[in-house]
Design a protein around this motif. Structure first.
Motif, short mmCIF file in Angstrom:
data_model
loop_
_atom_site.label_atom_id
_atom_site.label_comp_id
_atom_site.label_asym_id
_atom_site.label_seq_id
_atom_site.Cartn_x
_atom_site.Cartn_y
_atom_site.Cartn_z
N ALA A 1 0.92 -1.06 0.11
CA ALA A 1 -0.03 -0.10 0.15
C ALA A 1 1.07 1.22 0.13
N ARG A 2 0.86 2.00 -1.11
CA ARG A 2 1.67 3.32 -1.29
C ARG A 2 0.90 4.34 -1.01
N PRO A 3 1.06 5.51 -0.28
CA PRO A 3 0.09 6.76 -0.22
C PRO A 3 0.14 7.04 -1.93
N ALA A 4 -1.41 7.60 -1.94
CA ALA A 4 -1.60 7.94 -3.49
C ALA A 4 -2.88 8.85 -3.18
N SER A 5 -2.70 9.74 -4.00
CA SER A 5 -3.93 10.89 -4.18
C SER A 5 -4.53 10.29 -5.17
N GLY A 6 -5.82 10.94 -5.46
CA GLY A 6 -6.69 10.67 -6.64
C GLY A 6 -7.84 10.01 -6.13
N PRO A 7 -8.96 9.95 -7.05
CA PRO A 7 -10.28 9.37 -6.49
C PRO A 7 -10.01 7.70 -6.35
N ASP A 8 -10.80 7.51 -5.48
CA ASP A 8 -11.32 5.77 -4.99
C ASP A 8 -11.52 5.14 -6.63
N GLU A 9 -10.89 4.18 -6.74
CA GLU A 9 -11.53 3.11 -8.01
C GLU A 9 -12.09 1.88 -7.27
N PRO A 10 -12.98 1.28 -8.02
CA PRO A 10 -13.55 0.03 -7.14
C PRO A 10 -12.36 -0.96 -7.19
N GLY A 11 -12.19 -1.46 -5.81
CA GLY A 11 -11.55 -2.45 -5.58
C GLY A 11 -12.08 -3.79 -5.85
N PRO A 12 -11.61 -5.07 -5.84
CA PRO A 12 -12.00 -6.24 -5.87
C PRO A 12 -12.97 -6.49 -5.11
N THR A 13 -13.98 -7.40 -5.51
CA THR A 13 -15.15 -7.93 -4.65
C THR A 13 -14.39 -9.26 -3.82
N LEU A 14 -14.85 -9.78 -2.89
CA LEU A 14 -14.56 -10.85 -2.02
C LEU A 14 -14.35 -12.06 -3.04
N ALA A 15 -15.29 -12.12 -3.85
CA ALA A 15 -15.41 -13.39 -4.70
C ALA A 15 -14.22 -13.21 -5.83
N SER A 16 -14.11 -11.86 -6.35
CA SER A 16 -13.06 -11.58 -7.41
C SER A 16 -11.59 -11.53 -6.89
N PHE A 17 -11.69 -11.39 -5.63
CA PHE A 17 -10.34 -11.29 -4.96
C PHE A 17 -9.73 -13.19 -4.60
N ALA A 18 -10.80 -13.71 -4.28
CA ALA A 18 -10.53 -15.05 -4.25
C ALA A 18 -10.15 -15.77 -5.70
N ASP A 19 -10.66 -15.47 -6.57
CA ASP A 19 -10.36 -15.90 -8.10
C ASP A 19 -8.99 -15.39 -8.37
N ALA A 20 -8.67 -14.32 -8.02
CA ALA A 20 -7.29 -13.73 -8.47
C ALA A 20 -6.38 -14.45 -7.58
N LEU A 21 -6.69 -14.88 -6.28
CA LEU A 21 -5.45 -15.46 -5.69
C LEU A 21 -5.55 -16.59 -6.36
N ALA A 22 -6.57 -17.63 -6.55
CA ALA A 22 -6.42 -18.89 -7.21
C ALA A 22 -5.56 -18.76 -8.51
N ALA A 23 -5.55 -17.58 -9.32
CA ALA A 23 -4.68 -17.67 -10.56
C ALA A 23 -3.54 -17.04 -10.55
N ARG A 24 -3.19 -16.36 -9.26
CA ARG A 24 -1.97 -15.68 -8.87
C ARG A 24 -1.94 -14.70 -9.96
N ALA A 25 -3.19 -14.03 -10.14
CA ALA A 25 -3.30 -12.77 -10.82
C ALA A 25 -2.83 -11.37 -10.09
N PRO A 26 -2.31 -10.51 -10.72
CA PRO A 26 -1.72 -9.55 -9.80
C PRO A 26 -3.05 -8.45 -9.86
N LEU A 27 -3.04 -7.82 -8.88
CA LEU A 27 -4.26 -6.80 -8.67
C LEU A 27 -3.77 -5.43 -8.25
N ALA A 28 -4.33 -4.44 -8.71
CA ALA A 28 -3.71 -3.06 -8.44
C ALA A 28 -5.42 -2.07 -8.44
N TRP A 29 -5.21 -1.03 -7.50
CA TRP A 29 -6.19 0.03 -7.41
C TRP A 29 -6.04 0.92 -6.46
N THR A 30 -6.70 2.09 -6.39
CA THR A 30 -6.48 3.11 -5.76
C THR A 30 -7.74 3.38 -4.80
#
Lengths: 89, 370, 218
Positions: free
Chosen positions: C178-207
């Protein structure tokens, strides 16, 4: 001669608490029912059983301390029920 | 086994609560007068059932489509200082054990689907947020009766790690037939009035409605939360380790953090026997000279909100110069440290406020004041 | 910047039709028999995602779920007016993770049970990086509802995930930052999509919340 109330209680225990590996006839009458490592039952099981007993026999158990005393063993439970519901068999 | 205490202090900028007696000052005054908010009510509310001790704001445990906690929450929120609440720099932490779960039971009774719109924790928090104009940054915490303590601890961490400028912690729990019937089925919400820490033959709790808020900031303030300690026994859902090790974990941490200060202890003390005995003994051992009080014999157990409701009452009591004793308590108590009557606040430097929950969760912090 | 390293990743994504009984049969060997008969579907999935992860009294847990014990809630409501104590107890948040740890008789230092929705993953990650404990087990999930699902008040998927986080990067599978960042909030992953990303070892990024969040894999 087997006590029909005791037999009924043992069956209720197996059914109510969903004990797949326990046969009713194998539940000891005078050993502790709860905190018994062989049966693996605890205070939540006791309360679930109390719910069934209250419905089945029309008795009332007022608090957790009374519950603990009544359910100390199958024998004490049978005596407790008979004292409050003499027609129970 | 000892809990590690978060050492960083958080300044309390604002604090208040709402109970059947009114705000924190009115509640503290009622407790000092020895009044009980608890009264017998049917456990299933409009559907009747056994009488049990409940302390209800508004006097009735019904579940209308507009949840009955909304208006009291709005009333309480008028006293929250202005802020950009729910923004990234001024987030909100909402804590409750039950949120709107009573609405789920109400739906099963009248099949009105509008109840379900606020039945889950996140939906109830969202409803509250819309009502009070909060932004999106609302943390929703739910861990039974230690939830408010957790919320305050999380707020402290957000502040000290630079993730927030101020944090609003908002806590509420209103009794419903869902909750009352549950505790009644556990045979601990019984007909008898609770007598916290009393060495009786049987125990009983009462349940109460409660709501409270705190605004915390990193800067020092005349009132400060210090040294939060948390521990989770994970021994059993509804009972504690019989050796009291769970209670001792936080008590020892608090004793280390409070060293050199004259403290009084606001315990959990719901009126149950076994947990009450273990708790009283743990505090007696860790703080041999500290009086122990509980207010749940009057207010009932306000569940997930109890930590913040009782913090607000404690602060009001300190301002008034007198600390309520264990209302509803009776002699003999489990241990000699239980204070049945009020205490003069002038004799103390700080207070330890504590709560315990299902699963053997324990939470304590020090309330320090100038 | 705040970071934690990911040392273990587990994801449970059972077949859509699996219910608690089927999970009990599938996972029977993973839990003590005395605990298993009362475990919920969510409890078993969370437990399966923690299988082989030894937790200790100095560890912390962050647990995230939006709907919690949906089936216990449904069944508890159905038990009225003779309310079931077991179902009441089981329905109380954070039951699933308690089922697992009580089954193990494993105390932990701190447990942070989060029950939000919109920014739940971000808030769970934040709670995790704020934890000073040397190891943090970040877990979460949902179970599928029945009549509550028909009413739109339950998850339509059953799943669970677990991450073991530590400050030490040696041998880590990935990194959470987590790096300090200005700028508007972006939608983050849902709990389900987070689980799917973990399973696929997919990178994630959002503000979000004044930070740039990232999950990267090695």
């Amino acid at each position: 001669m087997p006590d029909p109330l005791v037999a009924r209680l043992k069956t209720m225990i197996v059914e109510t608490l969903k004990l797949p590996d326990v046969r009713a006839e194998d539940i000891p009458e005078d050993e502790p029912l709860f905190g018994n490592t062989r049966l693996g039952l605890d205070s939540l099981d006791a309360l679930e059983l109390v719910l069934r007993l209250e419905k089945e026999f029309g008795i009332k158990i007022g608090n957790s301390e009374e519950s603990r005393r009544a359910l100390a063993s199958v024998s004490t439970l049978a005596a407790f029920i008979r004292a409050r519901q003499p027609a129970a068999s | 086994m000892t809990a590690n205490a978060d050492a960083a202090a958080a300044g309390v900028e604002a604090l208040d609560c709402l109970t059947p007696f009114g705000d924190a000052a009115a509640t503290a005054a009622a407790l000092l007068a020895g009044r009980r908010a608890l009264a017998p009510h049917p456990v299933l509310g409009p559907d009747g059932g056994d009488p049990v001790p409940l302390a209800l704001i508004g006097g009735a445990m019904d579940e209308p489509v507009t949840p009955r906690w909304l208006a009291p929450a709005r009333e309480l929120a008028r006293r929250i200082p202005a802020g950009d609440w729910g923004s990234a720099r001024e987030p909100v932490v909402v804590t409750s054990s039950n949120f709107g779960v009573g609405a789920m039971h109400a739906f099963t009774r009248d099949r009105d689907a509008r109840h379900l719109a606020h039945g889950t924790p996140f939906a109830a928090a969202a409803r509250l947020g819309r009502e009070l104009g909060w932004g999106e940054h609302v943390h929703v915490l739910s861990h039974a009766c230690v939830t408010a303590h957790l919320g305050l601890a999380l707020a402290g961490r957000l502040l000290h790690r630079g993730f927030a400028n101020r944090v609003l912690v908002f806590s509420f729990d209103f009794v419903s037939p869902f909750v009352a019937a549950g505790f009644h089925s556990l045979k601990i919400l019984n007909a008898a009035m609770p007598a916290p820490f009393a060495a009786r033959d049987s125990g009983s709790i009462g349940l109460g409605d409660g709501a409270a808020f705190a605004v915390l900031a990193a800067a020092p303030a005349p009132l400060r939360l210090e040294a939060a300690a948390l521990h989770n026994e994970m021994h059993h859902f509804t009972s504690n380790r019989p050796d009291g090790a769970g209670f001792t974990a936080c008590a020892v941490a608090m004793a280390a953090a409070a060293r050199g200060r004259r403290v009084w202890i606001k315990g959990h003390g719901t009126g149950t026997l076994e947990a009450g005995r273990l708790e009283a003994e743990a505090w007696r051992q860790a703080f041999p000279d500290a009086p122990l009080v509980s207010w749940k014999g009057s207010l009932g157990h306000t569940l997930g909100s109890c930590g913040l409701v009782e913090l607000a009452v404690a602060a009001a009591a300190l301002r008034a110069g007198r600390i309520p004793g264990t209302v509803g308590g009776e002699a003999p108590s489990f241990t000699a440290n239980v204070a049945l009557g009020p205490l003069a606040a002038a004799g103390f430097d700080a207070a330890v406020l504590s709560a315990n929950a299902f699963g053997g969760a324990h939470a304590s912090f020090i309330l320090a004041h100038d | 910047m705040t970071e934690r390293f990911i040392h273990e990743v587990r994801v449970e994504r059972p077949p859509a039709a699996e219910d608690a009984a089927a999970a009990r049969a599938r996972l029977a060997e993973r839990f003590p028999r005395a605990a298993l008969r009362r475990m919920t579907h969510l409890g078993m999935l969370v437990g399966a995602a923690a299988d082989g992860i030894a937790l200790g009294p100095d560890d912390a847990i962050v647990y995230a779920t939006s709907y919690g014990e949906t089936r216990a809630l449904e069944d508890y409501l159905a038990s009225f007016p003779a309310a079931s104590p077991l179902l009441f107890q089981t329905s109380i948040h954070p039951s699933a993770v308690q089922q697992v740890l009580i089954g193990r008789q494993q105390p932990v230092a701190r447990l942070w049970p989060l029950a939000g929705r919109a920014r739940l993953v971000e808030q769970a990650l934040l709670a995790a990086v704020l934890e000073p404990a040397p190891r943090v087990w970040l877990t979460g999930g949902e179970e599928r509802g029945t009549w509550l699902l028909e009413r739109g008040v339950a998850s339509d998927r059953a799943f669970a995930f677990g991450l073991l986080l530590a400050a030490d990067g040696d041998g880590a599978a990935g990194r959470l930052a987590a790096r300090p960042a200005s700028g508007p909030d972006e939608p983050g992953p849902t709990l389900a999509s987070f689980a799917d990303a973990l399973a696929a070892r997919a990178p994630l990024a959002w503000t979000g919340g004044g930070a740039r969040w990232s999950v990267e894999w090695r």
